[in-house]
Structure formats: structure tokens, C-alpha cells
Motif scaffolding. Structure first.
Motif, PDB file in Angstrom:
ATOM      1  N   ASN A  98      76.392 110.582 -25.139  1.00 48.76           N
ATOM      2  CA  ASN A  98      76.001 111.765 -24.371  1.00 48.76           C
ATOM      3  C   ASN A  98      74.786 112.446 -24.991  1.00 48.76           C
ATOM      4  O   ASN A  98      74.453 112.226 -26.151  1.00 48.76           O
ATOM      5  CB  ASN A  98      77.149 112.776 -24.317  1.00 48.76           C
ATOM      6  CG  ASN A  98      78.306 112.291 -23.464  1.00 48.76           C
ATOM      7  OD1 ASN A  98      78.237 111.244 -22.853  1.00 48.76           O
ATOM      8  ND2 ASN A  98      79.368 113.078 -23.429  1.00 48.76           N
ATOM      9  N   GLU A 127      74.297 118.928 -26.368  1.00 52.89           N
ATOM     10  CA  GLU A 127      74.471 120.051 -25.474  1.00 52.89           C
ATOM     11  C   GLU A 127      74.707 121.338 -26.247  1.00 52.89           C
ATOM     12  O   GLU A 127      75.255 121.343 -27.348  1.00 52.89           O
ATOM     13  CB  GLU A 127      75.641 119.807 -24.505  1.00 52.89           C
ATOM     14  CG  GLU A 127      76.983 119.611 -25.161  1.00 52.89           C
ATOM     15  CD  GLU A 127      78.094 119.291 -24.160  1.00 52.89           C
ATOM     16  OE1 GLU A 127      77.824 119.248 -22.945  1.00 52.89           O
ATOM     17  OE2 GLU A 127      79.248 119.109 -24.603  1.00 52.89           O
ATOM     18  N   GLN A 157      77.097 116.809 -29.820  1.00 54.94           N
ATOM     19  CA  GLN A 157      76.722 115.557 -29.172  1.00 54.94           C
ATOM     20  C   GLN A 157      77.843 114.556 -29.339  1.00 54.94           C
ATOM     21  O   GLN A 157      78.185 114.176 -30.462  1.00 54.94           O
ATOM     22  CB  GLN A 157      75.426 115.007 -29.772  1.00 54.94           C
ATOM     23  CG  GLN A 157      74.879 113.802 -29.042  1.00 54.94           C
ATOM     24  CD  GLN A 157      73.469 113.452 -29.484  1.00 54.94           C
ATOM     25  OE1 GLN A 157      73.002 113.873 -30.540  1.00 54.94           O
ATOM     26  NE2 GLN A 157      72.763 112.679 -28.667  1.00 54.94           N
TER      27      GLN A 157
END
Length: 114
Positions: free
Chosen positions: A42, A45, A38
Motif C-alpha cells: 500500500n 497514508e 504504510q
């Protein structure tokens, strides 16, 4: 069960780092371990995962650069990161998924300078 990730740090673009994630306690013989990351601002992911049987999968943006592995005897997962790019700068988290549990580690910061 607890997860501890370590190995992050500051590296120049094109450099390498190796992250480790150690699981304490009994994690059973059937599980999947994974890395997520991360970046500031954001969403977290997916990066890569590896099953207890050794099957691995990668996000497209790390294929050919990162390698996930594990040592089941040590309850440890690794992420070898090569050819790092500034956009790889993130907090990297490890995750353990078993039939009964879904556990996250505390994260380790990777900073890639240009």
C-alpha cells in the motif's frame, strides 16, 4: 535533526500500543509533527498530526481510537493507539515539518493479530 520512532510490536485485536517519536537536535518553536503508516503493498497514508501549538488532526479511520500528543520540552511526540484492528498493521513513520525542513523517521512496525 533526526527522528527516532519506537514502541511498535505485536498486539492482539482490541489491544493498545503507544508509539513515541523523539527528535534529536533543535527543531525550533514552530513545527508540526505527524504519524503516517504504510502497509505492505500500500501507499503511505496519513494517520494524525499535531502542531507545536497543540492543534491536532486525524484520519477518519483512527478517530475515536488513536490519540496524538506531544511534549515540547522533550521534543517527543506520542501516538496512543487503542482498540487496534488487524487492518492497523503497518509500519508507522513519524514526520517533522518546520519552515526549513521535512524530516522522516525510520518507522516502527505494528502488527495486530486477529
Amino acid at each position: 535533526v533526526q527522528l527516532q520512532a519506537f514502541g511498535g510490536g505485536l498486539v492482539q485485536s482490541g489491544g493498545s500500543l503507544r508509539l513515541s517519536c523523539v527528535a534529536s537536535g533543535s527543531i525550533g518553536s514552530i513545527n508540526t509533527m505527524a504519524w503516517f503508516r504504510q502497509a505492505p503493498g500500500n501507499q503511505r497514508e496519513f494517520v494524525a498530526l499535531i502542531s507545536s501549538g497543540g492543534t491536532s488532526n486525524y484520519a477518519d479511520f483512527v478517530k475515536g481510537r488513536f490519540t496524538i500528543s506531544r511534549d515540547n520540552a522533550k521534543n517527543t511526540m506520542y501516538l496512543q493507539m487503542n482498540n487496534l484492528k488487524p487492518e492497523d498493521t503497518s509500519v508507522y513513520y513519524c514526520r517533522l515539518m518546520t519552515p526549513r525542513n521535512d524530516i522522516w523517521g525510520q518507522g516502527t512496525l505494528v502488527t495486530v493479530s486477529s
